[in-house]
Design a protein around this motif. Sequence first.
Motif, PDB file in Angstrom:
ATOM      1  N   ASN A 350       0.858  -1.183   0.000  1.00  0.00           N
ATOM      2  CA  ASN A 350       0.000   0.000   0.000  1.00  0.00           C
ATOM      3  C   ASN A 350       0.896   1.236   0.000  1.00  0.00           C
ATOM      4  OD1 ASN A 350       0.815   0.490   2.691  1.00  0.00           O
ATOM      5  ND2 ASN A 350      -1.034  -0.390   3.565  1.00  0.00           N
ATOM      6  N   HIS A 351       0.302   2.396   0.175  1.00  0.00           N
ATOM      7  CA  HIS A 351       1.028   3.662   0.072  1.00  0.00           C
ATOM      8  C   HIS A 351       1.915   3.946   1.272  1.00  0.00           C
ATOM      9  CE1 HIS A 351      -2.422   4.429   2.586  1.00  0.00           C
ATOM     10  NE2 HIS A 351      -1.914   5.576   2.960  1.00  0.00           N
ATOM     11  N   ASP A 352       1.848   3.128   2.297  1.00  0.00           N
ATOM     12  CA  ASP A 352       2.597   3.375   3.531  1.00  0.00           C
ATOM     13  C   ASP A 352       3.763   2.413   3.720  1.00  0.00           C
ATOM     14  OD1 ASP A 352       1.223   5.596   4.442  1.00  0.00           O
ATOM     15  OD2 ASP A 352      -0.233   4.430   5.583  1.00  0.00           O
ATOM     16  N   ASN A 353       4.115   1.641   2.694  1.00  0.00           N
ATOM     17  CA  ASN A 353       5.136   0.607   2.862  1.00  0.00           C
ATOM     18  C   ASN A 353       6.011   0.483   1.621  1.00  0.00           C
ATOM     19  OD1 ASN A 353       4.438  -1.045   5.509  1.00  0.00           O
ATOM     20  ND2 ASN A 353       2.501  -0.487   4.533  1.00  0.00           N
ATOM     21  N   GLY A 354       7.177  -0.136   1.815  1.00  0.00           N
ATOM     22  CA  GLY A 354       8.044  -0.436   0.694  1.00  0.00           C
ATOM     23  C   GLY A 354       7.398  -1.433  -0.243  1.00  0.00           C
ATOM     24  N   ARG A 355       7.998  -1.592  -1.411  1.00  0.00           N
ATOM     25  CA  ARG A 355       7.460  -2.483  -2.435  1.00  0.00           C
ATOM     26  C   ARG A 355       7.613  -3.947  -2.023  1.00  0.00           C
ATOM     27  NH1 ARG A 355       3.943  -0.552  -6.191  1.00  0.00           N
ATOM     28  NH2 ARG A 355       4.527   1.579  -6.803  1.00  0.00           N
ATOM     29  N   ALA A 356       6.566  -4.740  -2.309  1.00  0.00           N
ATOM     30  CA  ALA A 356       6.546  -6.137  -1.864  1.00  0.00           C
ATOM     31  C   ALA A 356       7.677  -6.952  -2.478  1.00  0.00           C
ATOM     32  CB  ALA A 356       5.195  -6.773  -2.196  1.00  0.00           C
ATOM     33  N   HIS A 444       8.887   4.698  -1.182  1.00  0.00           N
ATOM     34  CA  HIS A 444       9.092   3.728  -2.258  1.00  0.00           C
ATOM     35  C   HIS A 444       7.828   3.500  -3.081  1.00  0.00           C
ATOM     36  CE1 HIS A 444      13.028   2.875  -0.685  1.00  0.00           C
ATOM     37  NE2 HIS A 444      12.534   2.515   0.492  1.00  0.00           N
ATOM     38  N   SER A 445       6.700   3.502  -2.401  1.00  0.00           N
ATOM     39  CA  SER A 445       5.438   3.237  -3.091  1.00  0.00           C
ATOM     40  C   SER A 445       4.900   4.474  -3.810  1.00  0.00           C
ATOM     41  CB  SER A 445       4.389   2.749  -2.086  1.00  0.00           C
ATOM     42  OG  SER A 445       4.149   3.739  -1.105  1.00  0.00           O
TER      43      SER A 445
END
Length: 620
Positions: A350-356, A444-445
């Motif tokens: 989501n918009h609050d985290n680094g890319r999976a 990142h996102s």
Amino acid sequence: MNGLHHENGYLGKEPWWKDATFYQVYPASFKDSDGDGWGDIPGLISKIDYLHDLGVDVVWLSPVFESPQADMGYDVSDYQKIYAPYGTVEDVDALVEACHVRGMKLILDLVVNHTSIEHGWFKESRSSKTNPKRDWYIWKPARYNSEGQRIPPTNWRGYFAGPTWTWDEHTQEYYLHLYASEQPDLNWESEACREAIYDNTMRFWLERGVDGFRIDTVNKYSKRTEYVDASITDPSSTCQPAPEMWCNGPRIHEFIHEMRTKALEPYGAVSVGELSNTPHPSQVLPYVSSAARELDMVFEFSMIRLGTGGMFGPKYTYVPFTLPQMKAIVAKWQTFIEGTDGWTTVFCENHDNGRAVSRFGDCSTPELWQASAKTLALWQATLTGTLFLYQGQEIGMTNMPATWGIDKYKDVESLNFYAEAVASGDQKTIADTMHGLRILARDHSRIPFQWDDSPNAGFAEKGVKTWMQIHDEYRDINAAKQLVDQDSILNFYKRILQLRKKYKDLFVFGTFRLLQGEHKAIFSYVKESPHETSNSYPQTNGHSVNGHDGRKRAAVVVLNFSKDKQECLDVRDVFDCNDNDTIRLLVSTQHNEDDEGLTLGKNTSTPALQPWEGRVYVNF
């Protein structure tokens, strides 16, 4: 309202949103249509067919309301106006129409724990202690220490570092803000404030055809009203983490039930709440129980928080984790609704985290990047619950390059945590924080979507200065390139989303049973349909289900979360096959049409898994 639901059983009359695929758009970074380097709603409309072709049912649009942008629109100054760089209210109307004509739906991001300091409500509230809207926010007098110095009402630490209280010179009191000082918390204890929220922020948009809301910080509306100090857990700071003071407070279920009955149900609106700091199923179920009539579903963050050092001071001190730890969390939140009338969600970005793919996959080589992104896609698409994707996830967008310095980061949280580390003067803390930001930061996102290999990645016209820098790898990772490559991550997503719908009894509504929980490289599980069948399908547990002779169809999902070849478990043994039973390979991330559909007979061993390969076997 929630539909029929019995012991996680798919009855064919479930509400539409349970098997829908939601896609989150971060508007500043999706598509710029007017050359200002800032994404906008017309840009999103121009790409709506891309989302439709992907298999998206619902677009979730992150905040676009009028805002000073202290926190990228999560500080709203007018809920009924659109921030000019995004467009106009009429542009939202056009987006609603563009979605609806394609059989899609649109939900907006509802931010009502707090507003901007520029919102008219707050301007009135801070104008005087006798203003009718004074109690629409949370104001408290100062305390004084033993030296007679003024100190905040409590010692609470906010999410963006620093105290949760800011002094207002005009009225000589502090106001509460869990986030930035520009984001004062609304006082949900005020009935007049709640009614204004329902009318001003919800009914206004529902009347215009919006289909529901993702509800920001949904469990923070009810604070503990004693306003006492938190226990000292960080002796080095005057501000202490205190989520127990504002999460899941004494009136929270009353407030959310009221929100549903007064503003959501009359419009048949869907709701998904952001439920932070709520790690126990017994706490989550009351929010998503159909009988309770509160929220349709929520985001629980235990899995996506893996790697963080906590929510406060050490958040960006990266903490490595193991696959068994991840599997245990996933299993916990896949099974907690079984036997209940609740529902769950599936997401890893989501918009609050680094890319999976950068956090949970392997970007060390182009081959492993592609393989791991597909395996993550297969993992997400085969889990029970409503699936949420984040923009760029479907093309395997990665974290910002490790070579980028702090000057490339824009997010208020990233910058505040880094500044706090610098202020400590400790070089290790600074280095650890920067390392953590390179993996976990919200930035990142938020870098612009990579549409093609033209300048600015097709996000904006050539020569335009974009609000965040375009990723260095946009020529290699972009949607246009993947659209014409049948073996791409994007085309794999299209295919697996179709399979998820086709076999929704298994993947959306099926029960989940973890296999090989302690295996350090293999993530495997059984998905079993709630349907009984008249055919002789093998049983997954070696006994009849629910005391009936009927068999239920099932799938075994096997995912190699490593860069090494791994021996695969004996799938026929998992299905408890008889000699005459045949197992079929439904899908593999090693995209080989000749292999898929192959069967495992009684004398056929399960082939070894290639690096980052994922497979789904079925018993029908």
